[in-house]
Design an enzyme around this catalytic site. Structure first.
Site, PDB file in Angstrom:
ATOM      1  N   ARG A 293       0.783  -1.232   0.000  1.00  0.00           N
ATOM      2  CA  ARG A 293       0.000   0.000   0.000  1.00  0.00           C
ATOM      3  C   ARG A 293       0.822   1.294   0.000  1.00  0.00           C
ATOM      4  O   ARG A 293       0.274   2.373   0.268  1.00  0.00           O
ATOM      5  CB  ARG A 293      -0.960   0.010   1.179  1.00  0.00           C
ATOM      6  CG  ARG A 293      -0.302   0.152   2.544  1.00  0.00           C
ATOM      7  CD  ARG A 293      -0.697   1.435   3.215  1.00  0.00           C
ATOM      8  NE  ARG A 293      -0.203   1.538   4.568  1.00  0.00           N
ATOM      9  CZ  ARG A 293       0.775   2.357   4.913  1.00  0.00           C
ATOM     10  NH1 ARG A 293       1.394   3.079   3.991  1.00  0.00           N
ATOM     11  NH2 ARG A 293       1.158   2.433   6.174  1.00  0.00           N
TER      12      ARG A 293
ATOM     13  N   THR B 138      -8.380   3.380  -2.983  1.00  0.00           N
ATOM     14  CA  THR B 138      -7.832   4.600  -2.404  1.00  0.00           C
ATOM     15  C   THR B 138      -8.368   5.823  -3.145  1.00  0.00           C
ATOM     16  O   THR B 138      -8.630   5.765  -4.353  1.00  0.00           O
ATOM     17  CB  THR B 138      -6.290   4.604  -2.451  1.00  0.00           C
ATOM     18  OG1 THR B 138      -5.815   5.950  -2.347  1.00  0.00           O
ATOM     19  CG2 THR B 138      -5.744   4.019  -3.735  1.00  0.00           C
TER      20      THR B 138
ATOM     21  N   SER C 145       0.873   7.000  -8.911  1.00  0.00           N
ATOM     22  CA  SER C 145       2.049   6.131  -8.693  1.00  0.00           C
ATOM     23  C   SER C 145       1.701   4.745  -9.219  1.00  0.00           C
ATOM     24  O   SER C 145       0.528   4.444  -9.482  1.00  0.00           O
ATOM     25  CB  SER C 145       2.380   6.033  -7.197  1.00  0.00           C
ATOM     26  OG  SER C 145       1.403   5.221  -6.551  1.00  0.00           O
TER      27      SER C 145
ATOM     28  N   TYR D 200       1.661   2.159  -7.479  1.00  0.00           N
ATOM     29  CA  TYR D 200       0.755   1.597  -6.464  1.00  0.00           C
ATOM     30  C   TYR D 200      -0.695   2.013  -6.759  1.00  0.00           C
ATOM     31  O   TYR D 200      -1.595   1.173  -6.810  1.00  0.00           O
ATOM     32  CB  TYR D 200       1.166   2.069  -5.061  1.00  0.00           C
ATOM     33  CG  TYR D 200       0.008   2.121  -4.096  1.00  0.00           C
ATOM     34  CD1 TYR D 200      -0.600   0.956  -3.631  1.00  0.00           C
ATOM     35  CD2 TYR D 200      -0.518   3.346  -3.655  1.00  0.00           C
ATOM     36  CE1 TYR D 200      -1.689   1.001  -2.768  1.00  0.00           C
ATOM     37  CE2 TYR D 200      -1.597   3.399  -2.794  1.00  0.00           C
ATOM     38  CZ  TYR D 200      -2.183   2.229  -2.357  1.00  0.00           C
ATOM     39  OH  TYR D 200      -3.267   2.274  -1.506  1.00  0.00           O
ATOM     40  N   HIS D 201      -0.887   3.325  -6.964  1.00  0.00           N
ATOM     41  CA  HIS D 201      -2.254   3.786  -7.212  1.00  0.00           C
ATOM     42  C   HIS D 201      -2.814   3.157  -8.492  1.00  0.00           C
ATOM     43  O   HIS D 201      -4.003   2.854  -8.588  1.00  0.00           O
ATOM     44  CB  HIS D 201      -2.298   5.318  -7.286  1.00  0.00           C
ATOM     45  CG  HIS D 201      -2.044   5.981  -5.954  1.00  0.00           C
ATOM     46  ND1 HIS D 201      -0.841   6.563  -5.626  1.00  0.00           N
ATOM     47  CD2 HIS D 201      -2.847   6.117  -4.861  1.00  0.00           C
ATOM     48  CE1 HIS D 201      -0.913   7.057  -4.383  1.00  0.00           C
ATOM     49  NE2 HIS D 201      -2.114   6.793  -3.902  1.00  0.00           N
TER      50      HIS D 201
ATOM     51  N   LYS E 131      -4.399  -0.141  -7.889  1.00  0.00           N
ATOM     52  CA  LYS E 131      -5.755  -0.044  -7.334  1.00  0.00           C
ATOM     53  C   LYS E 131      -6.785   0.208  -8.446  1.00  0.00           C
ATOM     54  O   LYS E 131      -7.913  -0.278  -8.380  1.00  0.00           O
ATOM     55  CB  LYS E 131      -5.819   1.101  -6.321  1.00  0.00           C
ATOM     56  CG  LYS E 131      -4.979   0.870  -5.077  1.00  0.00           C
ATOM     57  CD  LYS E 131      -5.630  -0.153  -4.178  1.00  0.00           C
ATOM     58  CE  LYS E 131      -4.988  -0.206  -2.817  1.00  0.00           C
ATOM     59  NZ  LYS E 131      -5.549  -1.249  -1.947  1.00  0.00           N
TER      60      LYS E 131
HETATM   61  N1  LIG Z   1      -3.329   3.159   5.661  1.00  0.00           N
HETATM   62  C1  LIG Z   1      -3.902   4.080   4.892  1.00  0.00           C
HETATM   63  O1  LIG Z   1      -3.833   5.299   5.150  1.00  0.00           O
HETATM   64  C2  LIG Z   1      -4.675   3.649   3.668  1.00  0.00           C
HETATM   65  C3  LIG Z   1      -5.269   4.644   2.867  1.00  0.00           C
HETATM   66  C4  LIG Z   1      -6.000   4.257   1.743  1.00  0.00           C
HETATM   67  C5  LIG Z   1      -6.119   2.921   1.420  1.00  0.00           C
HETATM   68  N2  LIG Z   1      -5.513   1.986   2.207  1.00  0.00           N
HETATM   69  C6  LIG Z   1      -5.644   0.584   1.802  1.00  0.00           C
HETATM   70  O2  LIG Z   1      -6.042  -0.190   2.911  1.00  0.00           O
HETATM   71  C7  LIG Z   1      -5.400  -1.469   2.870  1.00  0.00           C
HETATM   72  C8  LIG Z   1      -4.692  -1.709   4.173  1.00  0.00           C
HETATM   73  O3  LIG Z   1      -3.728  -0.687   4.403  1.00  0.00           O
HETATM   74  P1  LIG Z   1      -2.805  -0.743   5.683  1.00  0.00           P
HETATM   75  O4  LIG Z   1      -2.338   0.638   5.941  1.00  0.00           O
HETATM   76  O5  LIG Z   1      -3.476  -1.512   6.746  1.00  0.00           O
HETATM   77  O6  LIG Z   1      -1.570  -1.577   5.101  1.00  0.00           O
HETATM   78  P2  LIG Z   1      -0.579  -2.551   5.873  1.00  0.00           P
HETATM   79  O7  LIG Z   1       0.633  -2.671   5.011  1.00  0.00           O
HETATM   80  O8  LIG Z   1      -0.383  -2.115   7.291  1.00  0.00           O
HETATM   81  O9  LIG Z   1      -1.383  -3.935   5.898  1.00  0.00           O
HETATM   82  C9  LIG Z   1      -1.520  -4.762   4.780  1.00  0.00           C
HETATM   83  C10 LIG Z   1      -1.416  -6.193   5.262  1.00  0.00           C
HETATM   84  O10 LIG Z   1      -1.612  -7.059   4.137  1.00  0.00           O
HETATM   85  C11 LIG Z   1      -0.645  -8.080   4.178  1.00  0.00           C
HETATM   86  N3  LIG Z   1      -0.419  -8.527   2.785  1.00  0.00           N
HETATM   87  C12 LIG Z   1       0.038  -7.814   1.749  1.00  0.00           C
HETATM   88  N4  LIG Z   1       0.089  -8.570   0.634  1.00  0.00           N
HETATM   89  C13 LIG Z   1      -0.358  -9.798   0.999  1.00  0.00           C
HETATM   90  C14 LIG Z   1      -0.557 -11.025   0.304  1.00  0.00           C
HETATM   91  N5  LIG Z   1      -0.239 -11.152  -0.994  1.00  0.00           N
HETATM   92  N6  LIG Z   1      -1.043 -12.087   0.980  1.00  0.00           N
HETATM   93  C15 LIG Z   1      -1.343 -11.988   2.315  1.00  0.00           C
HETATM   94  N7  LIG Z   1      -1.180 -10.850   3.013  1.00  0.00           N
HETATM   95  C16 LIG Z   1      -0.690  -9.772   2.357  1.00  0.00           C
HETATM   96  C17 LIG Z   1       0.588  -7.443   4.811  1.00  0.00           C
HETATM   97  O11 LIG Z   1       1.458  -8.396   5.384  1.00  0.00           O
HETATM   98  C18 LIG Z   1      -0.046  -6.520   5.835  1.00  0.00           C
HETATM   99  O12 LIG Z   1      -0.178  -7.149   7.096  1.00  0.00           O
HETATM  100  C19 LIG Z   1      -4.475  -1.441   1.654  1.00  0.00           C
HETATM  101  O13 LIG Z   1      -5.092  -2.081   0.575  1.00  0.00           O
HETATM  102  C20 LIG Z   1      -4.312   0.024   1.370  1.00  0.00           C
HETATM  103  O14 LIG Z   1      -4.066   0.270   0.023  1.00  0.00           O
HETATM  104  C21 LIG Z   1      -4.794   2.321   3.306  1.00  0.00           C
END
Ligand SMILES: NC(=O)c1ccc[n+]([C@@H]2O[C@H](COP(=O)([O-])OP(=O)(O)OC[C@H]3O[C@@H](n4cnc5c(N)ncnc54)[C@H](O)[C@@H]3O)[C@@H](O)[C@H]2O)c1
Length: 404
Positions: free
Chosen positions: A100, A144, A179, A181-182, A185
């Site tokens: 992310r 996102t 990016s 990443y984006h 999504k």
């Molecule tokens: N944190 C933010 O501000 C935010 C903002 C917008 C969107 N998001 C979205 O929310 C979601 C969670 O974000 P977050 O901040 O909790 O991220 P994070 O990185 O803390 O958590 C993601 C979790 O997914 C697990 N993971 C990743 N790929 C994997 C796979 N292939 N198989 C199994 N597990 C996997 C990682 O080990 C991690 O524990 C993401 O999709 C992110 O894009 C987050």
């Protein structure tokens, strides 16, 4: 409900899993600990000392008597995902399990490819697993707000009514991701819309803003349940970084003019939004989109808020403007709609003085764990190959300090 939280060891996933478990749902967590590995790779760690997942779950069970099932594996591995589906039979899948970080995806070719493969293949696997094993299962997928970019018109929730040459249609809102990443999504969103259309699946795409805060009612029950607090240049979010910089006496690092405006929300609202989406599922064949944020701020506004909170604590803080490492508008129009979750009953926690104080206090409490060498951006969008080494960062920090 039987709710499977993919990525339940991560920041949003952990808080959501506990919230849903406490609300009485049967919860399973799926994770492969990639996030913890990325910390090792980058030489960073969350400010808060998070515990191993098995320990967290054990403590949760001891405290509440509620169990959480655990499946360790890769969502991008279809054999693993299939066996999890057959075993747990979820009514709802909440999919957080993606890479992310925008800067991580922009380090170099390898990280861009990894991000898109991990995210796009993972989501495709989830769609195929739902179709194959549980076609009625509701997919709640984290997208996102960054999918939309910063257009010079209001941002709608997923779809926009367009009139063209005398004809009208309701079409997906144009995407201008900033990016690799984006972009992953955006690819996910298209795959979800397509799967809902051809197979009649039900999905909710939550275009989430930037999440802040660490504490929820559940994670505060015990120190062993503490959630992540990331402040580094790759995985850290801007408000966390500013709070840690303020507490350690470093200038707040605003990128460029600081007019970059984004949607934000409290982690307590993230978990409630997830619950609202679970309790009000999409219809069969529907791929609906909610913009999941509660307020919008510019980066400079956040810096000024942290500056004011610091002053109250007797701390003097400077605000520094660094060249923007990202390719993005530094000042722009931004007005994004976000009424659908409010209509379902969300009662937002707005960013106020007491929340800022609590973030600053977390930074004070764990000050000993701060690594100041990860404050400065080391990934530049203009480079196809960034080197990200802690030594370079330490030198850059020293230069910044001598300047201020
Ligand atoms: N944190 C933010 O501000 C935010 C903002 C917008 C969107 N998001 C979205 O929310 C979601 C969670 O974000 P977050 O901040 O909790 O991220 P994070 O990185 O803390 O958590 C993601 C979790 O997914 C697990 N993971 C990743 N790929 C994997 C796979 N292939 N198989 C199994 N597990 C996997 C990682 O080990 C991690 O524990 C993401 O999709 C992110 O894009 C987050």
């Amino acid at each position: 409900m039987r709710i499977c939280v993919l990525g339940g060891d991560g920041y949003c996933g952990w808080a959501a899993a506990l919230y849903l478990s406490r609300a009485g749902h049967e919860v399973a967590i799926v994770d492969n600990f990639l996030r913890r590995q990325w910390d090792f790779e980058l030489g960073v760690q969350t400010l808060t000392p998070i515990q191993p997942l098995a320990d967290r779950i054990r403590v949760w069970q001891e405290l509440t008597g509620k169990s959480i099932e655990l499946f360790i594996g890769d969502v991008a591995d279809y054999d693993f995902l299939s066996s999890m589906f057959e075993d747990f039979q979820p009514d709802t899948v909440v999919h957080f399990a993606e890479q992310r970080s925008a800067p991580y995806s922009m380090i170099d070719r390898k990280h861009a490819v990894f991000t898109q493969v991990n995210n796009v293949v993972g989501t495709l696997n989830v769609l195929f697993a739902i179709k194959e094993f549980k076609p009625d299962c509701h997919l709640i997928k984290l997208g996102t707000m960054g999918e939309y970019g910063t257009p010079n018109i209001d941002i709608e929730e997923g779809y926009i009514q367009i009139e063209h040459n005398g004809r009208t249609d309701l079409l997906p809102f144009p995407k201008q991701p900033g990016s690799f990443y984006h972009l992953s999504k955006v690819h996910d969103s298209h795959n979800m819309m397509f799967a809902c259309k051809i197979w009649g699946l039900r999905a909710t795409d939550l275009n989430q803003g930037v999440v802040y805060g660490t504490v929820t009612d559940e994670t505060s029950l015990d120190e062993a349940l503490i959630n992540r607090f990331d402040y580094d240049d790759v995985f850290g979010t801007v408000l966390n970084r500013f709070c840690v910089q303020a507490v350690t006496g470093h200038p707040l690092t605003v990128y460029g003019k600081g007019g970059q405006t984004r949607g934000f929300l409290d982690i307590r609202d993230t978990v409630r939004c997830i619950e609202l989406a679970c309790l009000n599922p999409a219809k069969a064949g529907e791929c609906r989109v909610f913009n999941q944020f509660t307020e919008q701020f510019s980066v400079l506004e956040l810096a000024r808020m942290v500056e004011a909170a610091s002053r109250k604590m007797g701390l003097h803080v400077d605000v520094d403007h660094l060249p923007d490492p990202r390719v993005e508008a530094e000042q722009h129009y931004y007005n994004a709609k976000h009424s659908k979750l409010l209509d379902l009953g969300l009662q937002p926690h707005y960013l106020n003085d007491s929340l800022l104080d609590s973030l600053m206090n977390i930074a004070v409490k764990y000050q000993d764990r701060v690594d100041t060498s990860v404050f400065l951006p080391q990934v530049n969008w203009r480079n196809a190959r960034n080197r990200r080494s802690k030594l370079q960062a330490a030198a850059a920090i020293a230069a910044l300090e001598s300047k201020s």
